[in-house]
Design a protein around this motif. Structure first.
Motif, PDB file in Angstrom:
ATOM      1  N   PRO A 229     -19.513   7.196  -0.160  1.00  0.00           N
ATOM      2  CA  PRO A 229     -18.699   7.226  -1.376  1.00  0.00           C
ATOM      3  C   PRO A 229     -19.586   6.994  -2.605  1.00  0.00           C
ATOM      4  O   PRO A 229     -20.487   6.155  -2.576  1.00  0.00           O
ATOM      5  CB  PRO A 229     -17.715   6.065  -1.167  1.00  0.00           C
TER       6      PRO A 229
ATOM      7  N   ARG B 126     -11.337  24.147  -6.442  1.00  0.00           N
ATOM      8  CA  ARG B 126     -10.522  23.148  -7.148  1.00  0.00           C
ATOM      9  C   ARG B 126      -9.817  22.210  -6.159  1.00  0.00           C
ATOM     10  O   ARG B 126      -9.783  20.993  -6.338  1.00  0.00           O
ATOM     11  CB  ARG B 126      -9.500  23.918  -7.993  1.00  0.00           C
TER      12      ARG B 126
ATOM     13  N   MET C 204     -10.440  18.095  -5.500  1.00  0.00           N
ATOM     14  CA  MET C 204      -9.451  17.015  -5.447  1.00  0.00           C
ATOM     15  C   MET C 204      -9.570  16.242  -4.139  1.00  0.00           C
ATOM     16  O   MET C 204      -9.455  15.015  -4.119  1.00  0.00           O
ATOM     17  CB  MET C 204      -8.038  17.578  -5.644  1.00  0.00           C
TER      18      MET C 204
ATOM     19  N   ALA D   5     -12.503  13.966  -4.340  1.00  0.00           N
ATOM     20  CA  ALA D   5     -12.202  12.809  -5.188  1.00  0.00           C
ATOM     21  C   ALA D   5     -11.404  11.773  -4.405  1.00  0.00           C
ATOM     22  O   ALA D   5     -11.653  10.566  -4.512  1.00  0.00           O
ATOM     23  CB  ALA D   5     -11.430  13.251  -6.431  1.00  0.00           C
ATOM     24  N   ARG D   6     -10.454  12.235  -3.608  1.00  0.00           N
ATOM     25  CA  ARG D   6      -9.649  11.297  -2.818  1.00  0.00           C
ATOM     26  C   ARG D   6     -10.497  10.553  -1.796  1.00  0.00           C
ATOM     27  O   ARG D   6     -10.118   9.496  -1.308  1.00  0.00           O
ATOM     28  CB  ARG D   6      -8.514  12.037  -2.077  1.00  0.00           C
ATOM     29  N   LEU D   7     -11.643  11.127  -1.451  1.00  0.00           N
ATOM     30  CA  LEU D   7     -12.541  10.462  -0.509  1.00  0.00           C
ATOM     31  C   LEU D   7     -13.652   9.716  -1.236  1.00  0.00           C
ATOM     32  O   LEU D   7     -14.627   9.283  -0.617  1.00  0.00           O
ATOM     33  CB  LEU D   7     -13.123  11.490   0.473  1.00  0.00           C
ATOM     34  N   GLY D   8     -13.523   9.584  -2.541  1.00  0.00           N
ATOM     35  CA  GLY D   8     -14.483   8.773  -3.291  1.00  0.00           C
ATOM     36  C   GLY D   8     -15.781   9.484  -3.610  1.00  0.00           C
ATOM     37  O   GLY D   8     -16.760   8.850  -3.995  1.00  0.00           O
TER      38      GLY D   8
ATOM     39  N   GLN E 104     -12.345  21.949 -14.150  1.00  0.00           N
ATOM     40  CA  GLN E 104     -11.489  20.934 -14.782  1.00  0.00           C
ATOM     41  C   GLN E 104     -11.378  19.668 -13.937  1.00  0.00           C
ATOM     42  O   GLN E 104     -11.056  18.600 -14.445  1.00  0.00           O
ATOM     43  CB  GLN E 104     -10.069  21.500 -14.987  1.00  0.00           C
ATOM     44  N   LEU E 105     -11.579  19.785 -12.632  1.00  0.00           N
ATOM     45  CA  LEU E 105     -11.415  18.639 -11.735  1.00  0.00           C
ATOM     46  C   LEU E 105     -12.750  18.090 -11.251  1.00  0.00           C
ATOM     47  O   LEU E 105     -12.781  17.248 -10.361  1.00  0.00           O
ATOM     48  CB  LEU E 105     -10.580  19.043 -10.523  1.00  0.00           C
TER      49      LEU E 105
ATOM     50  N   VAL F 247      -4.160  15.026   7.205  1.00  0.00           N
ATOM     51  CA  VAL F 247      -5.467  15.448   6.681  1.00  0.00           C
ATOM     52  C   VAL F 247      -5.420  16.960   6.531  1.00  0.00           C
ATOM     53  O   VAL F 247      -5.350  17.692   7.521  1.00  0.00           O
ATOM     54  CB  VAL F 247      -6.605  15.011   7.627  1.00  0.00           C
TER      55      VAL F 247
ATOM     56  N   GLU G  48      -9.508  18.304   2.769  1.00  0.00           N
ATOM     57  CA  GLU G  48     -10.116  17.033   3.153  1.00  0.00           C
ATOM     58  C   GLU G  48     -10.938  17.201   4.429  1.00  0.00           C
ATOM     59  O   GLU G  48     -12.016  16.630   4.566  1.00  0.00           O
ATOM     60  CB  GLU G  48      -9.025  15.976   3.363  1.00  0.00           C
TER      61      GLU G  48
ATOM     62  N   ARG H 113     -14.790  16.220   4.802  1.00  0.00           N
ATOM     63  CA  ARG H 113     -15.251  15.289   5.836  1.00  0.00           C
ATOM     64  C   ARG H 113     -16.374  15.930   6.660  1.00  0.00           C
ATOM     65  O   ARG H 113     -17.387  15.284   6.946  1.00  0.00           O
ATOM     66  CB  ARG H 113     -14.086  14.873   6.745  1.00  0.00           C
TER      67      ARG H 113
ATOM     68  N   TRP I 283     -19.077  13.280   8.032  1.00  0.00           N
ATOM     69  CA  TRP I 283     -18.151  12.238   8.495  1.00  0.00           C
ATOM     70  C   TRP I 283     -17.384  12.737   9.724  1.00  0.00           C
ATOM     71  O   TRP I 283     -17.313  13.948   9.984  1.00  0.00           O
ATOM     72  CB  TRP I 283     -17.160  11.880   7.380  1.00  0.00           C
TER      73      TRP I 283
END
Lengths: 357, 357
Positions: free
Chosen positions: A8, A22, A26, A29-32, A48-49, A286, A290, A294, A299
């Motif tokens: 992370p 995009r 996101m 980002a949710r995984l840091g 933008q993200l 998941v 994601e 991963r 991961w």
């Protein structure tokens, strides 16, 4: 370098900044994880993200190197990234999925050849590099057949159907006289796709196959689960697993297949997250985005378990005019891609709906 | 101005750039909206997901005006935004939820008074502005009781428990001699919260109540559904609906309640998306973040239907050291907030899990 595992706070580089990038941004980002986008388009929706966007051509060696220096791992969101750019990057950072997946996904002949080598059922095919090849291939495969450019084809572009032998010249002109492949037309009852992921250590997980419905060559809807017998469902998942393993693929891949009375025919792969996997956003803990992050982060893969039946509908071009109606629809979950300009055939967003069993 | 309705491509301004703002930013992006964050913290986690971040103090009139000029609607992700800043913005742009929700959510006395005025059951309470008030209040309410500052309290901060009458002076010192409220201790069997949303036209939807488990004053877990009888569940949802309506609230609100043998006691509100609503990411087609964005955009609310049983666990401080184990857990969906620095008591992320019925 192939053993790099992200932590992370590290940054993932994504080649291509369209809607798939995009959605990957996101998920990262949710995984840091931070995200940096490389895309020549200043209006790339993913930018933008992301915390950074390098806006430069694919042949800009200096920009590619600058990009590589600010990320720990590189991935891609579309398969038409020039191989030369990826080769440059791969010398500096791990690129996942690797060059072999990318090169295979870019070339219809290479992918069909791989499927055949793995003993998977494919439509009859032949390489076509000129009018003589086309005549010979038509003689062998017969009509109807479809001539497709080997490269840069997507959403039905770069294809010409040949209904009768005298249509060869027109088809050759229609595909721009580019290196092509002639494929026999498959008499299928449905198209399904398997969204599969493979981790750095070789584990594979597959989401349930979905059934895809196209209109004018563009994916319109995916319905999950597809109406497959248990036997065909198993066959589909095993075929996907073999393809990812053969390519030493790391990340998500979409594998498209035809359902025929004689069994499955493997059609093509996309070595990336796939439009027909957007249903996983709503149907799985998941989702494919994601899962891809991963995998390329090194991961463990997450579960691909599906906890609901889902239908996904693409919003194409003027479909976004239906927005007021979609927002009032209590069954619809909306996802827009932040594209300012609506064009015919342009994917503007999608809607997912839980299907009541 | 109160009738402003956003269109895709418009920009939502969010006051506060913590993890709630970050999750709102992602939800806004999925709905095709741009996001601009206002937060004095240059490392605000939401800024990474927004197309703009104005980093300035809350009393910077020029920066607030600049912010207002670049957004079409303003919302907030925490209730301690200074009212003066919001008043400035409200003169220029619609602020949703409005000032009344904000002011009530900032002041424990105002919120308890509202609940009582609505005829909802509340713990016995009294305003405490000095030692004499405290003595009088203790005489009326008795011990045990809890002294809480009226303002700026969250996650158990600014509170002192009074076990015996001679503990008054120490409690008054412990809360910094700030204007406070004394509350009778409620003998409850569970704490539940209702995440509710109200649209611009007055429609209200409520998610299923969840049961909250705290440790050292910080939310640790939320389990959905809460173990409520149908009667109490209905009572909880109706109470939330009445509070949102009374405040003319537009957006999401978290309403915390105690379950007692005599029924529900309304504890407090948070006039924003709420930590105890993170389970909606996994359990609902439209989660609390998207719901809030829909409401403040002036769009129809989405369904609050729950399609799965979910448990949410906060990752606090060193909990993130468990990351390798969480990533290997096939039941866990991870969400990290992108915070670089781990501190004791700091919310670093959360995990949601589907609960098998």
């Amino acid at each position: 370098m192939s053993e790099v595992v992200l932590a992370p706070g590290d940054t993932l580089g994504i080649l291509g900044g369209g809607q798939l990038g995009r959605m990957l941004a996101m998920a990262a980002a949710r995984l840091g994880l931070g995200v940096r986008i490389y895309d020549p388009d200043p209006a790339a929706p993913a930018a933008q993200l992301a915390s950074g966007h390098i806006c430069a051509p694919w042949d800009d060696a200096e920009a590619l190197e600058r990009f590589a220096r600010t990320v720990q791992v590189v991935t891609y969101e579309f398969e038409n990234v020039p191989v030369a750019a990826v080769e440059r990057l791969a010398a500096l950072r791990p690129v996942r999925p690797g060059l072999r997946s990318l090169a295979t996904g870019q070339d219809r002949l290479a992918e069909k050849t791989l499927f055949a080598e793995l003993g998977l059922a494919v439509a009859p095919f032949a390489a076509v590099d000129g009018p003589d090849d086309l005549e010979a291939a038509l003689g062998r495969i017969g009509v109807p057949a479809i001539l497709k450019t080997r490269r840069m084809g997507y959403d039905g572009k770069g294809q010409a159907r040949i209904a009768a032998p005298d249509g060869a010249a027109a088809a050759w002109a229609a595909v721009g006289r580019a290196p092509s492949i002639l494929e026999g037309v498959v008499d299928f009852t449905a198209e399904v796709s398997v969204i599969a992921a493979r981790g750095l250590e070789g584990a594979v997980v597959c989401y349930d196959p979905g059934e895809n419905l196209h209109e004018t060559g563009i994916l319109r809807r995916t319905v999950v689960p597809a109406g497959l017998t248990p036997r065909l469902r198993t066959e589909a998942v095993l075929a996907a697993g073999r393809i990812l393993t053969a390519l030493d693929h790391v990340g998500v891949m979409g594998v498209e297949m035809f359902v025929t009375p004689k069994g499955l025919i493997i059609n093509e792969i996309a070595p990336r997250v796939h439009n027909s996997g957007h249903w996983t956003e709503l149907g799985c803990a998941v989702d494919q985005f994601e899962q891809h992050v991963r995998a390329v982060a090194g991961w463990p893969l997450g579960p691909a378990t599906r906890h609901a039946d889902v239908e996904m509908e693409n919003l194409i071009g003027a479909d976004v005019d239906r927005l007021p109606e979609i927002l009032r629809d209590p069954t619809a979950r909306l996802h827009l891609y932040g594209k300012a300009e609506t064009r015919p055939g342009r994917k503007m967003g999608h809607v997912t709906r839980l299907r009541r069993g």
